[in-house]
Design a protein around this motif. Structure first.
Motif, PDB file in Angstrom:
ATOM      1  N   GLY A  18      40.611  28.311  37.751  1.00  0.00           N
ATOM      2  CA  GLY A  18      39.320  28.193  37.088  1.00  0.00           C
ATOM      3  C   GLY A  18      38.199  29.013  37.703  1.00  0.00           C
ATOM      4  N   ARG A  19      38.536  29.853  38.648  1.00  0.00           N
ATOM      5  CA  ARG A  19      37.504  30.674  39.284  1.00  0.00           C
ATOM      6  C   ARG A  19      37.280  31.956  38.493  1.00  0.00           C
ATOM      7  NH1 ARG A  19      40.534  30.005  44.801  1.00  0.00           N
ATOM      8  NH2 ARG A  19      39.979  27.877  45.260  1.00  0.00           N
ATOM      9  N   LYS A  20      36.085  32.466  38.588  1.00  0.00           N
ATOM     10  CA  LYS A  20      35.751  33.738  37.968  1.00  0.00           C
ATOM     11  C   LYS A  20      35.944  34.835  39.011  1.00  0.00           C
ATOM     12  CE  LYS A  20      32.138  36.264  35.642  1.00  0.00           C
ATOM     13  NZ  LYS A  20      30.748  36.350  35.276  1.00  0.00           N
ATOM     14  N   VAL A  21      36.579  35.917  38.600  1.00  0.00           N
ATOM     15  CA  VAL A  21      36.811  37.041  39.505  1.00  0.00           C
ATOM     16  C   VAL A  21      35.622  37.991  39.415  1.00  0.00           C
ATOM     17  CG1 VAL A  21      38.363  38.938  40.076  1.00  0.00           C
ATOM     18  CG2 VAL A  21      39.300  36.801  39.181  1.00  0.00           C
ATOM     19  N   SER A  22      35.075  38.335  40.547  1.00  0.00           N
ATOM     20  CA  SER A  22      33.913  39.212  40.602  1.00  0.00           C
ATOM     21  C   SER A  22      34.238  40.591  40.029  1.00  0.00           C
ATOM     22  CB  SER A  22      33.459  39.370  42.056  1.00  0.00           C
ATOM     23  OG  SER A  22      32.510  40.415  42.170  1.00  0.00           O
ATOM     24  N   LYS A  23      33.252  41.190  39.393  1.00  0.00           N
ATOM     25  CA  LYS A  23      33.435  42.559  38.891  1.00  0.00           C
ATOM     26  C   LYS A  23      33.613  43.542  40.043  1.00  0.00           C
ATOM     27  CE  LYS A  23      28.533  43.693  38.601  1.00  0.00           C
ATOM     28  NZ  LYS A  23      27.457  44.141  37.738  1.00  0.00           N
ATOM     29  N   TRP A  24      33.291  43.129  41.245  1.00  0.00           N
ATOM     30  CA  TRP A  24      33.412  43.977  42.434  1.00  0.00           C
ATOM     31  C   TRP A  24      34.786  43.865  43.092  1.00  0.00           C
ATOM     32  CZ3 TRP A  24      29.572  47.116  42.060  1.00  0.00           C
ATOM     33  CH2 TRP A  24      28.363  46.677  41.542  1.00  0.00           C
ATOM     34  N   TYR A  25      35.635  42.977  42.591  1.00  0.00           N
ATOM     35  CA  TYR A  25      36.935  42.717  43.232  1.00  0.00           C
ATOM     36  C   TYR A  25      37.780  43.982  43.366  1.00  0.00           C
ATOM     37  CZ  TYR A  25      41.285  40.445  44.441  1.00  0.00           C
ATOM     38  OH  TYR A  25      42.429  40.082  45.090  1.00  0.00           O
ATOM     39  N   ARG A  26      37.744  44.836  42.388  1.00  0.00           N
ATOM     40  CA  ARG A  26      38.554  46.062  42.411  1.00  0.00           C
ATOM     41  C   ARG A  26      38.287  46.917  43.648  1.00  0.00           C
ATOM     42  NH1 ARG A  26      37.244  50.422  38.068  1.00  0.00           N
ATOM     43  NH2 ARG A  26      38.361  51.711  39.523  1.00  0.00           N
ATOM     44  N   TYR A  27      37.063  46.827  44.170  1.00  0.00           N
ATOM     45  CA  TYR A  27      36.695  47.669  45.303  1.00  0.00           C
ATOM     46  C   TYR A  27      37.373  47.249  46.600  1.00  0.00           C
ATOM     47  CZ  TYR A  27      33.554  49.559  41.905  1.00  0.00           C
ATOM     48  OH  TYR A  27      33.053  50.137  40.769  1.00  0.00           O
ATOM     49  N   LYS A  43      43.419  55.534  39.610  1.00  0.00           N
ATOM     50  CA  LYS A  43      43.386  56.115  38.270  1.00  0.00           C
ATOM     51  C   LYS A  43      42.951  55.115  37.211  1.00  0.00           C
ATOM     52  CE  LYS A  43      46.561  58.708  36.685  1.00  0.00           C
ATOM     53  NZ  LYS A  43      47.870  59.215  36.230  1.00  0.00           N
ATOM     54  N   PHE A  44      43.251  53.842  37.459  1.00  0.00           N
ATOM     55  CA  PHE A  44      43.045  52.828  36.422  1.00  0.00           C
ATOM     56  C   PHE A  44      42.902  51.469  37.078  1.00  0.00           C
ATOM     57  CE2 PHE A  44      45.304  49.504  34.044  1.00  0.00           C
ATOM     58  CZ  PHE A  44      44.559  49.446  32.893  1.00  0.00           C
ATOM     59  N   TYR A  45      42.040  50.624  36.522  1.00  0.00           N
ATOM     60  CA  TYR A  45      41.937  49.236  36.968  1.00  0.00           C
ATOM     61  C   TYR A  45      41.526  48.377  35.776  1.00  0.00           C
ATOM     62  CZ  TYR A  45      40.769  45.015  39.481  1.00  0.00           C
ATOM     63  OH  TYR A  45      40.733  43.714  39.919  1.00  0.00           O
ATOM     64  N   ASN A  46      42.235  47.275  35.570  1.00  0.00           N
ATOM     65  CA  ASN A  46      41.936  46.350  34.488  1.00  0.00           C
ATOM     66  C   ASN A  46      41.320  45.095  35.097  1.00  0.00           C
ATOM     67  OD1 ASN A  46      42.485  43.940  32.784  1.00  0.00           O
ATOM     68  ND2 ASN A  46      43.357  45.460  31.399  1.00  0.00           N
ATOM     69  N   GLU A  47      40.061  44.830  34.807  1.00  0.00           N
ATOM     70  CA  GLU A  47      39.369  43.683  35.394  1.00  0.00           C
ATOM     71  C   GLU A  47      39.950  42.350  34.944  1.00  0.00           C
ATOM     72  OE1 GLU A  47      35.121  43.762  35.112  1.00  0.00           O
ATOM     73  OE2 GLU A  47      35.005  45.804  35.902  1.00  0.00           O
ATOM     74  N   GLU A  48      40.527  42.299  33.785  1.00  0.00           N
ATOM     75  CA  GLU A  48      41.076  41.046  33.254  1.00  0.00           C
ATOM     76  C   GLU A  48      42.330  40.601  34.010  1.00  0.00           C
ATOM     77  OE1 GLU A  48      41.143  37.700  31.011  1.00  0.00           O
ATOM     78  OE2 GLU A  48      39.566  39.206  30.991  1.00  0.00           O
ATOM     79  N   ALA A  84      46.603  37.859  43.056  1.00  0.00           N
ATOM     80  CA  ALA A  84      45.377  37.189  43.494  1.00  0.00           C
ATOM     81  C   ALA A  84      44.465  36.909  42.303  1.00  0.00           C
ATOM     82  CB  ALA A  84      44.649  38.034  44.533  1.00  0.00           C
ATOM     83  N   VAL A  85      44.318  37.874  41.412  1.00  0.00           N
ATOM     84  CA  VAL A  85      43.488  37.687  40.211  1.00  0.00           C
ATOM     85  C   VAL A  85      44.106  36.581  39.350  1.00  0.00           C
ATOM     86  CG1 VAL A  85      42.723  38.759  38.050  1.00  0.00           C
ATOM     87  CG2 VAL A  85      42.520  40.012  40.209  1.00  0.00           C
ATOM     88  N   GLN A  86      45.410  36.622  39.198  1.00  0.00           N
ATOM     89  CA  GLN A  86      46.104  35.607  38.409  1.00  0.00           C
ATOM     90  C   GLN A  86      45.885  34.213  39.015  1.00  0.00           C
ATOM     91  OE1 GLN A  86      50.477  35.796  38.304  1.00  0.00           O
ATOM     92  NE2 GLN A  86      50.267  36.002  36.093  1.00  0.00           N
ATOM     93  N   TYR A  87      45.990  34.103  40.331  1.00  0.00           N
ATOM     94  CA  TYR A  87      45.788  32.816  40.998  1.00  0.00           C
ATOM     95  C   TYR A  87      44.354  32.318  40.835  1.00  0.00           C
ATOM     96  CZ  TYR A  87      45.112  29.320  44.568  1.00  0.00           C
ATOM     97  OH  TYR A  87      44.772  28.166  45.214  1.00  0.00           O
ATOM     98  N   LEU A  88      43.388  33.185  41.097  1.00  0.00           N
ATOM     99  CA  LEU A  88      41.988  32.776  40.980  1.00  0.00           C
ATOM    100  C   LEU A  88      41.682  32.259  39.574  1.00  0.00           C
ATOM    101  CD1 LEU A  88      40.300  35.646  43.008  1.00  0.00           C
ATOM    102  CD2 LEU A  88      40.440  33.231  43.666  1.00  0.00           C
ATOM    103  N   LYS A  89      42.165  32.972  38.570  1.00  0.00           N
ATOM    104  CA  LYS A  89      41.912  32.553  37.194  1.00  0.00           C
ATOM    105  C   LYS A  89      42.618  31.241  36.871  1.00  0.00           C
ATOM    106  CE  LYS A  89      40.577  36.834  35.181  1.00  0.00           C
ATOM    107  NZ  LYS A  89      40.516  37.533  33.932  1.00  0.00           N
ATOM    108  N   SER A  90      43.818  31.042  37.425  1.00  0.00           N
ATOM    109  CA  SER A  90      44.567  29.811  37.149  1.00  0.00           C
ATOM    110  C   SER A  90      43.887  28.582  37.748  1.00  0.00           C
ATOM    111  CB  SER A  90      46.001  29.920  37.676  1.00  0.00           C
ATOM    112  OG  SER A  90      46.035  29.779  39.087  1.00  0.00           O
TER     113      SER A  90
END
Length: 87
Positions: free
Chosen positions: A40-49, A69-74, A32-38
């Motif tokens: 041109g959309r910006k992924v919210s910093k809250w997406y991980r939640y 344990k880990f989440y990479n916002e990029e 989903a993050v990959q698609y949104l970025k492809s």
């Protein structure tokens, strides 16, 4: 309508591992993050939640505990653990 070509096998970027009744899930990237970025959309910093809340509720309803344990916002890559509540 399908979001993918049914002829193309889906490669989900998840590596599960079970040791001592503890499930560790390593997500290499979030589609989903990959698609949104492809697009041109910006992924919210809250997406991980979204993942944290959904997985916490699923764990709770099935008698398990959940820990992110880990989440990479990029990339949306993450690692989390599901285990019995007694662990």
């Amino acid at each position: 309508m399908f979001l993918w070509d049914k002829q193309t096998p889906l490669a989900f970027p998840v590596v599960p591992e079970v040791n001592n009744n503890i499930l560790t899930v390593n997500v290499k990237y979030c589609p989903a993050v990959q698609y949104l970025k492809s697009t041109g959309r910006k992924v919210s910093k809250w997406y991980r939640y979204i993942d944290e809340v959904v997985m916490s509720i699923l764990a709770e309803k099935t008698g398990l505990t959940f820990k992110m344990k880990f989440y990479n916002e990029e990339t949306g890559a993450s690692e989390y653990i599901l285990s019995n509540k007694s662990k």
